[in-house]
Design a protein around this motif. Structure first.
Motif, PDB file in Angstrom:
ATOM      1  N   GLU A   5      42.172  50.838  36.074  1.00 22.60           N
ATOM      2  CA  GLU A   5      42.716  49.531  36.637  1.00 22.60           C
ATOM      3  C   GLU A   5      43.947  49.169  36.128  1.00 22.60           C
ATOM      4  O   GLU A   5      44.701  48.698  36.778  1.00 22.60           O
ATOM      5  CB  GLU A   5      41.340  48.566  36.321  1.00 22.60           C
ATOM      6  CG  GLU A   5      40.155  48.964  37.194  1.00 22.60           C
ATOM      7  CD  GLU A   5      38.944  48.160  36.674  1.00 22.60           C
ATOM      8  OE1 GLU A   5      39.067  46.923  35.858  1.00 22.60           O
ATOM      9  OE2 GLU A   5      37.822  48.342  36.944  1.00 22.60           O
ATOM     10  N   VAL A   6      43.962  49.391  34.908  1.00 22.80           N
ATOM     11  CA  VAL A   6      45.338  49.074  34.203  1.00 22.80           C
ATOM     12  C   VAL A   6      46.367  49.787  34.934  1.00 22.80           C
ATOM     13  O   VAL A   6      47.654  49.288  35.111  1.00 22.80           O
ATOM     14  CB  VAL A   6      45.471  49.485  32.676  1.00 22.80           C
ATOM     15  CG1 VAL A   6      46.622  49.327  32.020  1.00 22.80           C
ATOM     16  CG2 VAL A   6      44.372  48.490  32.106  1.00 22.80           C
ATOM     17  N   GLU A   7      46.306  51.246  35.250  1.00 23.36           N
ATOM     18  CA  GLU A   7      47.386  51.807  35.749  1.00 23.36           C
ATOM     19  C   GLU A   7      47.628  51.354  37.177  1.00 23.36           C
ATOM     20  O   GLU A   7      48.959  51.410  37.689  1.00 23.36           O
ATOM     21  CB  GLU A   7      46.876  53.439  36.170  1.00 23.36           C
ATOM     22  CG  GLU A   7      47.066  54.153  34.620  1.00 23.36           C
ATOM     23  CD  GLU A   7      48.363  54.197  33.934  1.00 23.36           C
ATOM     24  OE1 GLU A   7      49.383  54.516  34.852  1.00 23.36           O
ATOM     25  OE2 GLU A   7      48.587  53.749  32.940  1.00 23.36           O
ATOM     26  N   ALA A   8      46.536  50.995  37.828  1.00 23.74           N
ATOM     27  CA  ALA A   8      46.716  50.382  39.211  1.00 23.74           C
ATOM     28  C   ALA A   8      47.504  49.160  39.167  1.00 23.74           C
ATOM     29  O   ALA A   8      48.546  48.822  40.060  1.00 23.74           O
ATOM     30  CB  ALA A   8      45.356  50.118  39.809  1.00 23.74           C
ATOM     31  N   LEU A   9      47.100  48.436  38.098  1.00 28.61           N
ATOM     32  CA  LEU A   9      47.824  47.151  37.961  1.00 28.61           C
ATOM     33  C   LEU A   9      49.269  47.363  37.717  1.00 28.61           C
ATOM     34  O   LEU A   9      50.359  46.706  38.229  1.00 28.61           O
ATOM     35  CB  LEU A   9      47.269  46.081  36.687  1.00 28.61           C
ATOM     36  CG  LEU A   9      45.910  45.715  37.099  1.00 28.61           C
ATOM     37  CD1 LEU A   9      45.205  44.873  35.725  1.00 28.61           C
ATOM     38  CD2 LEU A   9      45.975  44.543  38.079  1.00 28.61           C
ATOM     39  N   LYS A  10      49.713  48.386  36.865  1.00 27.82           N
ATOM     40  CA  LYS A  10      50.942  48.791  36.578  1.00 27.82           C
ATOM     41  C   LYS A  10      51.808  49.095  37.964  1.00 27.82           C
ATOM     42  O   LYS A  10      52.804  48.419  38.184  1.00 27.82           O
ATOM     43  CB  LYS A  10      51.020  49.618  35.649  1.00 27.82           C
ATOM     44  CG  LYS A  10      52.231  50.455  35.378  1.00 27.82           C
ATOM     45  CD  LYS A  10      52.363  51.585  34.426  1.00 27.82           C
ATOM     46  CE  LYS A  10      53.867  52.043  34.263  1.00 27.82           C
ATOM     47  NZ  LYS A  10      53.683  53.570  33.182  1.00 27.82           N
ATOM     48  N   ALA A  11      51.238  49.855  38.627  1.00 27.00           N
ATOM     49  CA  ALA A  11      51.602  50.025  40.036  1.00 27.00           C
ATOM     50  C   ALA A  11      52.027  48.798  40.752  1.00 27.00           C
ATOM     51  O   ALA A  11      53.043  48.791  41.568  1.00 27.00           O
ATOM     52  CB  ALA A  11      51.080  51.077  40.799  1.00 27.00           C
ATOM     53  N   ASP A  12      51.245  48.115  40.829  1.00 26.74           N
ATOM     54  CA  ASP A  12      51.200  46.873  41.682  1.00 26.74           C
ATOM     55  C   ASP A  12      52.317  46.036  41.173  1.00 26.74           C
ATOM     56  O   ASP A  12      53.045  45.183  42.119  1.00 26.74           O
ATOM     57  CB  ASP A  12      49.972  45.863  41.953  1.00 26.74           C
ATOM     58  CG  ASP A  12      48.898  46.692  42.600  1.00 26.74           C
ATOM     59  OD1 ASP A  12      49.311  47.796  43.420  1.00 26.74           O
ATOM     60  OD2 ASP A  12      47.727  46.402  42.684  1.00 26.74           O
ATOM     61  N   ILE A  13      52.502  46.129  39.854  1.00 27.26           N
ATOM     62  CA  ILE A  13      53.703  45.080  39.443  1.00 27.26           C
ATOM     63  C   ILE A  13      54.879  45.640  39.655  1.00 27.26           C
ATOM     64  O   ILE A  13      55.863  45.185  40.190  1.00 27.26           O
ATOM     65  CB  ILE A  13      53.560  44.791  37.861  1.00 27.26           C
ATOM     66  CG1 ILE A  13      52.350  44.095  37.398  1.00 27.26           C
ATOM     67  CG2 ILE A  13      54.726  44.185  37.207  1.00 27.26           C
ATOM     68  CD1 ILE A  13      51.894  43.999  36.050  1.00 27.26           C
ATOM     69  N   ILE A  14      55.002  47.000  39.752  1.00 32.11           N
ATOM     70  CA  ILE A  14      56.093  47.610  39.673  1.00 32.11           C
ATOM     71  C   ILE A  14      56.739  47.564  41.364  1.00 32.11           C
ATOM     72  O   ILE A  14      57.666  47.394  41.767  1.00 32.11           O
ATOM     73  CB  ILE A  14      56.169  49.187  39.594  1.00 32.11           C
ATOM     74  CG1 ILE A  14      56.190  49.461  37.802  1.00 32.11           C
ATOM     75  CG2 ILE A  14      57.253  49.815  40.133  1.00 32.11           C
ATOM     76  CD1 ILE A  14      55.732  50.835  37.454  1.00 32.11           C
ATOM     77  N   ALA A  15      55.725  47.587  42.146  1.00 32.02           N
ATOM     78  CA  ALA A  15      55.791  47.400  43.717  1.00 32.02           C
ATOM     79  C   ALA A  15      56.322  45.987  44.052  1.00 32.02           C
ATOM     80  O   ALA A  15      56.317  45.773  45.481  1.00 32.02           O
ATOM     81  CB  ALA A  15      54.600  48.037  44.409  1.00 32.02           C
ATOM     82  N   GLY A  16      55.934  45.029  43.277  1.00 30.71           N
ATOM     83  CA  GLY A  16      56.066  43.616  43.636  1.00 30.71           C
ATOM     84  C   GLY A  16      54.802  42.989  44.090  1.00 30.71           C
ATOM     85  O   GLY A  16      55.129  41.743  44.540  1.00 30.71           O
ATOM     86  N   LYS A  17      53.708  43.716  44.182  1.00 38.15           N
ATOM     87  CA  LYS A  17      52.524  43.031  44.786  1.00 38.15           C
ATOM     88  C   LYS A  17      51.845  42.077  43.749  1.00 38.15           C
ATOM     89  O   LYS A  17      51.394  41.046  44.150  1.00 38.15           O
ATOM     90  CB  LYS A  17      51.454  44.081  45.138  1.00 38.15           C
ATOM     91  CG  LYS A  17      51.938  45.183  46.163  1.00 38.15           C
ATOM     92  CD  LYS A  17      50.967  46.206  46.356  1.00 38.15           C
ATOM     93  CE  LYS A  17      51.268  47.384  47.246  1.00 38.15           C
ATOM     94  NZ  LYS A  17      50.387  48.391  47.626  1.00 38.15           N
ATOM     95  N   ILE A  18      52.142  42.342  42.489  1.00 36.15           N
ATOM     96  CA  ILE A  18      51.899  41.229  41.324  1.00 36.15           C
ATOM     97  C   ILE A  18      52.986  40.900  40.720  1.00 36.15           C
ATOM     98  O   ILE A  18      53.759  41.689  40.237  1.00 36.15           O
ATOM     99  CB  ILE A  18      50.786  41.758  40.356  1.00 36.15           C
ATOM    100  CG1 ILE A  18      49.596  42.227  41.295  1.00 36.15           C
ATOM    101  CG2 ILE A  18      50.516  40.986  39.190  1.00 36.15           C
ATOM    102  CD1 ILE A  18      48.601  42.950  40.136  1.00 36.15           C
ATOM    103  N   VAL A  19      53.184  39.686  40.543  1.00 39.92           N
ATOM    104  CA  VAL A  19      54.563  38.941  39.886  1.00 39.92           C
ATOM    105  C   VAL A  19      53.930  38.344  38.753  1.00 39.92           C
ATOM    106  O   VAL A  19      53.053  37.334  38.819  1.00 39.92           O
ATOM    107  CB  VAL A  19      55.108  37.994  40.653  1.00 39.92           C
ATOM    108  CG1 VAL A  19      56.478  37.521  40.166  1.00 39.92           C
ATOM    109  CG2 VAL A  19      55.753  38.761  42.079  1.00 39.92           C
ATOM    110  N   VAL A  20      54.495  38.793  37.351  1.00 39.53           N
ATOM    111  CA  VAL A  20      53.876  38.164  36.395  1.00 39.53           C
ATOM    112  C   VAL A  20      55.112  37.247  35.647  1.00 39.53           C
ATOM    113  O   VAL A  20      56.136  37.766  35.574  1.00 39.53           O
ATOM    114  CB  VAL A  20      53.508  39.331  35.248  1.00 39.53           C
ATOM    115  CG1 VAL A  20      53.059  38.589  33.814  1.00 39.53           C
ATOM    116  CG2 VAL A  20      52.765  40.046  35.753  1.00 39.53           C
TER     117      VAL A  20
END
Length: 353
Positions: free
Chosen positions: A331-346
């Motif tokens: 799950e942590v790896e998937a979140l990392k990928a989503d942040i890099i892809a711009g799907k999650i903005v922190v």
């Protein structure tokens, strides 16, 4: 801000440099000095052996020297904030061609020195260019990696309480705490849980601080407070003061370190769940290498570390790898990928623009 590509191999240089205590050096004189490029660092108050951003920034200078022997690094340690002005001024006086300030607290002193010496190349970690053409900024979107740490902490916690505290209430510190809190909130939303963050309230931008980056005793006191309230994962964002947390962990809690991989750079690897890495090593190495390649020409742009360019990251789990649920790691790896892809903005109020 131009995002600069990072060299992945520089992390190895940090591990080697951080293990050996450096000695203060003075740039050479005479004919040999003519070909040398004197690169001087002024530390923040945590000192060169803080196992954090001072140490990793110094490792960047040493890594640059390894790649170009003409680069001659030295450092001057600051033991108090009142040392910043004279230490920077002395660096100019002794002929340093590149002067590296470490930490946002040095912003005012660096601006003053850079304004007075417009042809000297300055650089600063954790601040923008201060409105000066001769200041090269090295900054980090640390909230991205801290978000992953918060999610991991929430998933690892057995008590449902995780804690954090900072060295000072300044943007380079609170950005970690904001990302951490958001990661915990993301875990709670995904799992229908209510893991609590002790020591920081992102909405109020207020929390627990030592007001010191060097006192291990103060770090111990803050972690004792958090542990007494039930935290079994503690995230000290306090430089060397955090060593008091790590030394006192025992079997009461585990630690998430900051800046440089705590498993490799401290003697407390057995309690380090992971580290939110801020890759000052590569940022400083890149900057001084570029400056030495074009002496006399001021650098333009800047360095912005993100998850995408490995400027920020989570360190390996080391001894805890087998203790973390494989599903949580995925799950942590998937979140990392989503942040890099711009799907999650922190986001954080403290993040560099």
């Amino acid at each position: 801000m131009k995002i600069v590509a990072l060299a992945a191999a520089a992390g190895l240089a940090f591990a080697a440099a951080a293990c050996a205590k450096p000695t203060e050096e003075t740039p050479g004189t005479g004919s040999s000095a003519a070909a040398a490029f004197s690169a001087c660092m002024v530390t923040d108050t945590g000192g060169i052996d803080d196992h954090s951003f001072n140490a990793s920034s110094w490792a960047g200078l040493k890594a640059a020297e390894a790649g170009n022997p003409a680069i001659k690094p030295s450092y001057t340690a600051s033991t108090a904030m009142s040392d910043y002005d004279p230490n920077l001024a002395n660096s100019v006086t002794k002929g340093c061609k590149y002067i590296q300030a470490v930490g946002g607290l040095m912003g005012d002193a660096t601006k003053k020195a850079a304004t007075a010496n417009p042809t000297v190349q300055f650089s600063i970690v954790d601040a923008d260019n201060l409105g000066q053409a001769n200041v090269y900024p090295i900054q980090f979107q640390t909230q991205q990696a801290a978000y992953l740490a918060g999610y991991l902490a929430a998933g690892y916690s057995k008590t449902g309480k995780v804690g954090t505290y900072g060295g000072m209430k300044i943007p380079p510190v609170t950005i970690f705490m904001d990302g951490f809190a958001d990661g915990v909130a993301a875990y709670n939303k995904a799992k229908g849980k209510n893991v609590q963050v002790l020591g920081w309230d992102k909405a109020k931008q207020d929390g627990l601080f030592t007001d010191d980056f060097g006192s291990q005793e103060k770090g111990k006191q803050k972690s004792d407070t958090l542990a007494a309230q039930g935290a079994d994962v503690i995230f000290p964002v306090a430089g060397g003061a955090g060593l008091g947390t790590a030394a006192n962990a025992g079997d009461k809690y585990v630690v998430i370190w900051v800046d440089a991989d705590g498993f490799e750079t401290t003697q407390y690897g057995k309690v380090m769940l992971t580290t939110v890495v801020k890759n000052s090593t590569d940022g400083v190495k890149e900057a001084v290498t570029k400056a030495a390649a074009t002496p006399g020409t001021l650098l333009t742009g800047g360095f912005m570390g993100t998850l995408a360019n490995n400027g920020v990251s989570l360190a390996p789990y080391h001894d805890f790898d087998s203790k973390i649920d494989p599903a949580l790691k995925a799950e942590v790896e998937a979140l990392k990928a989503d942040i890099i892809a711009g799907k999650i903005v922190v986001d954080s109020p403290a993040q560099p623009k």
